[in-house]
Design a protein around this motif. Structure first.
Motif, PDB file in Angstrom:
ATOM      1  N   SER A  48       0.849  -1.186   0.000  1.00 17.44           N
ATOM      2  CA  SER A  48       0.000   0.000   0.000  1.00 17.44           C
ATOM      3  C   SER A  48       0.892   1.245   0.000  1.00 17.44           C
ATOM      4  O   SER A  48       2.087   1.175   0.277  1.00 17.44           O
ATOM      5  N   ARG A  49       0.294   2.396  -0.316  1.00 16.02           N
ATOM      6  CA  ARG A  49       1.065   3.624  -0.460  1.00 16.02           C
ATOM      7  C   ARG A  49       1.799   4.013   0.825  1.00 16.02           C
ATOM      8  O   ARG A  49       2.923   4.519   0.766  1.00 16.02           O
ATOM      9  N   ASP A  50       1.212   3.759   1.994  1.00 18.56           N
ATOM     10  CA  ASP A  50       1.869   4.178   3.230  1.00 18.56           C
ATOM     11  C   ASP A  50       3.210   3.480   3.423  1.00 18.56           C
ATOM     12  O   ASP A  50       4.186   4.109   3.862  1.00 18.56           O
ATOM     13  N   ILE A  51       3.283   2.194   3.085  1.00 17.35           N
ATOM     14  CA  ILE A  51       4.562   1.478   3.185  1.00 17.35           C
ATOM     15  C   ILE A  51       5.517   1.928   2.089  1.00 17.35           C
ATOM     16  O   ILE A  51       6.700   2.191   2.339  1.00 17.35           O
ATOM     17  N   ALA A  52       5.020   2.026   0.865  1.00 22.47           N
ATOM     18  CA  ALA A  52       5.879   2.398  -0.259  1.00 22.47           C
ATOM     19  C   ALA A  52       6.546   3.752  -0.036  1.00 22.47           C
ATOM     20  O   ALA A  52       7.731   3.928  -0.336  1.00 22.47           O
ATOM     21  N   ASP A  53       5.795   4.704   0.502  1.00 17.28           N
ATOM     22  CA  ASP A  53       6.363   6.039   0.722  1.00 17.28           C
ATOM     23  C   ASP A  53       7.478   6.012   1.758  1.00 17.28           C
ATOM     24  O   ASP A  53       8.465   6.750   1.637  1.00 17.28           O
ATOM     25  N   VAL A  54       7.347   5.170   2.788  1.00 20.29           N
ATOM     26  CA  VAL A  54       8.416   5.046   3.784  1.00 20.29           C
ATOM     27  C   VAL A  54       9.686   4.488   3.125  1.00 20.29           C
ATOM     28  O   VAL A  54      10.800   4.966   3.375  1.00 20.29           O
ATOM     29  N   ILE A  55       9.519   3.486   2.262  1.00 14.30           N
ATOM     30  CA  ILE A  55      10.667   2.908   1.558  1.00 14.30           C
ATOM     31  C   ILE A  55      11.335   3.960   0.677  1.00 14.30           C
ATOM     32  O   ILE A  55      12.563   4.148   0.718  1.00 14.30           O
ATOM     33  N   LEU A  56      10.535   4.637  -0.127  1.00 17.74           N
ATOM     34  CA  LEU A  56      11.081   5.621  -1.074  1.00 17.74           C
ATOM     35  C   LEU A  56      11.800   6.747  -0.344  1.00 17.74           C
ATOM     36  O   LEU A  56      12.872   7.203  -0.781  1.00 17.74           O
ATOM     37  N   GLU A  57      11.235   7.179   0.771  1.00 16.67           N
ATOM     38  CA  GLU A  57      11.871   8.240   1.542  1.00 16.67           C
ATOM     39  C   GLU A  57      13.182   7.756   2.160  1.00 16.67           C
ATOM     40  O   GLU A  57      14.193   8.468   2.136  1.00 16.67           O
ATOM     41  N   ARG A  58      13.159   6.539   2.685  1.00 15.03           N
ATOM     42  CA  ARG A  58      14.342   6.009   3.377  1.00 15.03           C
ATOM     43  C   ARG A  58      15.547   5.892   2.444  1.00 15.03           C
ATOM     44  O   ARG A  58      16.693   6.148   2.838  1.00 15.03           O
ATOM     45  N   ILE A  59      15.317   5.487   1.191  1.00 14.56           N
ATOM     46  CA  ILE A  59      16.441   5.291   0.277  1.00 14.56           C
ATOM     47  C   ILE A  59      16.680   6.493  -0.636  1.00 14.56           C
ATOM     48  O   ILE A  59      17.535   6.442  -1.521  1.00 14.56           O
ATOM     49  N   GLY A  60      15.931   7.559  -0.408  1.00 21.86           N
ATOM     50  CA  GLY A  60      16.167   8.781  -1.168  1.00 21.86           C
ATOM     51  C   GLY A  60      15.590   8.789  -2.567  1.00 21.86           C
ATOM     52  O   GLY A  60      16.092   9.492  -3.451  1.00 21.86           O
TER      53      GLY A  60
END
Length: 235
Positions: free
Chosen positions: A120-132
């Protein structure tokens, strides 16, 4: 005349993001926290790539006769919390070593890069933010399973990308992923290529029966396939 390739759609965990069974372990933990300690890591691995609520429902059906929406939601909520905690805190979160190199080479060939995921978007956004990778210049679009009516193996996420980017034919799209549902998403979408990569949940022997157009062992191996198709040298 061959259609040009205009878009390459990549999966996230296991394909462009390193995954050492972290997602499957979060599944097992979420089930155990709700009394289903018998759910195994193998069962969880078999559901990699699917929209997570659907995966949870199907796994529950193997262990109980009555599956309710409420129970699915409870387990999914626990899974989301565990995944967000993991992706925020784990020191092991990183892109695949060659991911950005491949994205850059594809863009130099005039091909846009999209990411889709069973998250879901909430998890994906955390991943994308974490790796820049939030608003990264090498990534043109991202779509998550909760942003379409049907996730993998249905074509909805790829069709959503095509509509957003003005791409008229799936023969102008390639799909790359590490699970059987990635392969079937590409095939069901009518993509020019549905490429399986062995960097994630499945081996070549496990992926081959699902009839991907190609199997590669690292993302860099995609570049000569694309270059050959469009008649250009690898950048």
């Amino acid at each position: 005349m061959k259609n040009p390739i205009k878009l390459a759609v990549f999966d996230m965990a296991g394909t462009t993001i390193k995954d050492q069974s972290n997602v499957a372990e979060a599944f097992v933990s979420a089930f155990a926290s709700h009394g289903y300690s018998q759910v195994s890591l193998q069962e969880a691995n078999e559901k990699m790539g699917y929209p997570k609520p659907l995966a949870i429902r199907e796994m529950l059906q193997a262990h109980t006769e009555e599956v309710t929406d409420e129970e699915v939601k409870k387990i999914h909520d626990s899974f989301v919390k565990e995944m967000i905690r993991f992706y925020r805190e784990s020191p092991d979160i990183a892109p695949m070593d060659d991911a950005l190199e491949v994205f850059e080479s594809l863009q130099q060939m005039g091909i846009k890069v999209g990411l889709d995921t069973g998250f879901s978007r909430d998890i994906a956004d955390v991943i994308l933010e974490r790796i820049g990778w939030v608003n990264h210049p090498l990534i043109d679009i991202t779509v998550c399973s909760d942003e379409v009516k049907k996730g993998r193996p249905h074509p909805d996420m790829i069709l959503k990308m095509m509509a957003a980017l003005g791409i008229g034919s799936p023969l102008e799209v390639i799909k790359v992923g590490d699970t059987e549902v990635d392969i079937h998403e590409g095939l069901n979408s009518g993509c020019l290529m549905s490429v399986a990569v062995t960097t994630g949940a499945y081996t070549e022997a496990e992926l081959k029966p699902h009839q991907p157009t190609h199997i590669v062992h690292r993302l860099l191996d995609i570049l000569p396939l694309v270059a050959k198709e469009i008649g250009e040298p690898v950048q």
